[in-house]
Motif scaffolding. Structure first.
Motif, PDB file in Angstrom:
ATOM      1  N   ALA A 165       0.834  -1.206   0.000  1.00  0.00           N
ATOM      2  CA  ALA A 165       0.000   0.000   0.000  1.00  0.00           C
ATOM      3  C   ALA A 165       0.864   1.250   0.000  1.00  0.00           C
ATOM      4  O   ALA A 165       0.552   2.236  -0.677  1.00  0.00           O
ATOM      5  N   ILE A 196      -5.150  -2.184   5.418  1.00  0.00           N
ATOM      6  CA  ILE A 196      -5.286  -1.473   4.151  1.00  0.00           C
ATOM      7  C   ILE A 196      -6.390  -0.428   4.245  1.00  0.00           C
ATOM      8  O   ILE A 196      -6.254   0.697   3.762  1.00  0.00           O
ATOM      9  N   LYS A 200      -6.004   3.592   3.619  1.00  0.00           N
ATOM     10  CA  LYS A 200      -6.782   4.345   2.637  1.00  0.00           C
ATOM     11  C   LYS A 200      -7.502   5.519   3.294  1.00  0.00           C
ATOM     12  O   LYS A 200      -7.541   6.625   2.759  1.00  0.00           O
TER      13      LYS A 200
END
Length: 236
Positions: A165, A196, A200
């Motif tokens: 990521a 994740i 984000k």
């Protein structure tokens, strides 16, 4: 089927066994005859007969009494069952089969298999991670870069998915270098980012907070174009 026969069928009862015993008995060093004999012992125990004889066991199987006796001996030697001595309420001693060893072995095997699968999955993730970096950089990684990747996983305990990521963030920001990625990982770890989804969400909030400042026009100047938000982790 008459009601009498139906009742007799119901009185035979059922046995409940873990599915993993059926799927993993081969890996536990059991063959089909040993497995069926264990199931027969379990069935007898659940129906109140805790010490079925080789004759009783053999009568339900396609092996002779002597073969049944030999299979029982092997199961005891291999540590799947044992014979224990117990006492009834009136002091009479009797023997019974104890299958707790079977369940203990089954649990140990199940946990070990899960651990092995986790190790294999982790190794695959690490291999995929190196491949992702080489694809994004368009070249093989240098020994120093490989060492840095290993340190992120082994010393800093970053999950390979989080490192991927961070790599994507560096690509989006146009800052494809290890120093920039290291800074992203540092910021995420400092802010408790471990998944994740969290990464984000954190990146989205950061961009939203940066937009007003990036888009603020100079004093007296007319804003003619809309600025594109830029996510520069090195400015943190």
């Amino acid at each position: 089927m008459s009601k009498t026969n139906l009742l007799k069928w119901l009185q035979e009862g059922n046995i409940t066994i873990p599915g993993v015993l059926i799927s993993q008995y081969k890996d536990m060093n059991l063959n089909e005859q040993e497995l069926v004999l264990l199931l027969q012992v379990i069935s007898f125990i659940e129906n109140g007969n805790e010490f079925p004889t080789p004759f009783e066991l053999s009568s339900r199987m396609t092996v002779s009494v002597s073969e049944c006796t030999e299979i029982l001996r092997k199961l005891i030697q291999k540590g799947f069952i044992e014979i224990k001595e117990s006492h009834s309420g009136d002091g009479i001693r009797y023997e019974q089969y104890d299958i707790n060893l079977l369940w203990e072995k089954l649990i140990d095997h199940f946990l070990m298999r899960n651990k092995q699968e986790a190790v294999i999955a982790n190794q695959q993730n690490e291999t995929d991670l190196y491949t992702c970096f080489e694809q994004e950089f368009g070249r093989p990684l240098s020994p120093f870069e490989c060492e840095t990747l290993a340190m992120w996983m082994d010393d800093d305990h970053h999950d390979p998915h989080i490192i991927k990521a961070a790599l994507r963030e560096s690509v989006i920001s146009g800052k494809l270098n290890f120093r920039y990625i290291d800074r992203i990982l540092f910021e995420w770890k400092k802010n408790g980012i471990k998944t994740i989804e969290q990464a984000k969400s954190y990146g989205k909030k950061f961009r939203q907070n940066q937009v007003p400042q990036r888009n603020k026009p100079n004093e007296g100047a007319t804003q003619t174009s809309k600025s594109v938000p830029f996510y520069n982790w090195l400015e943190q």
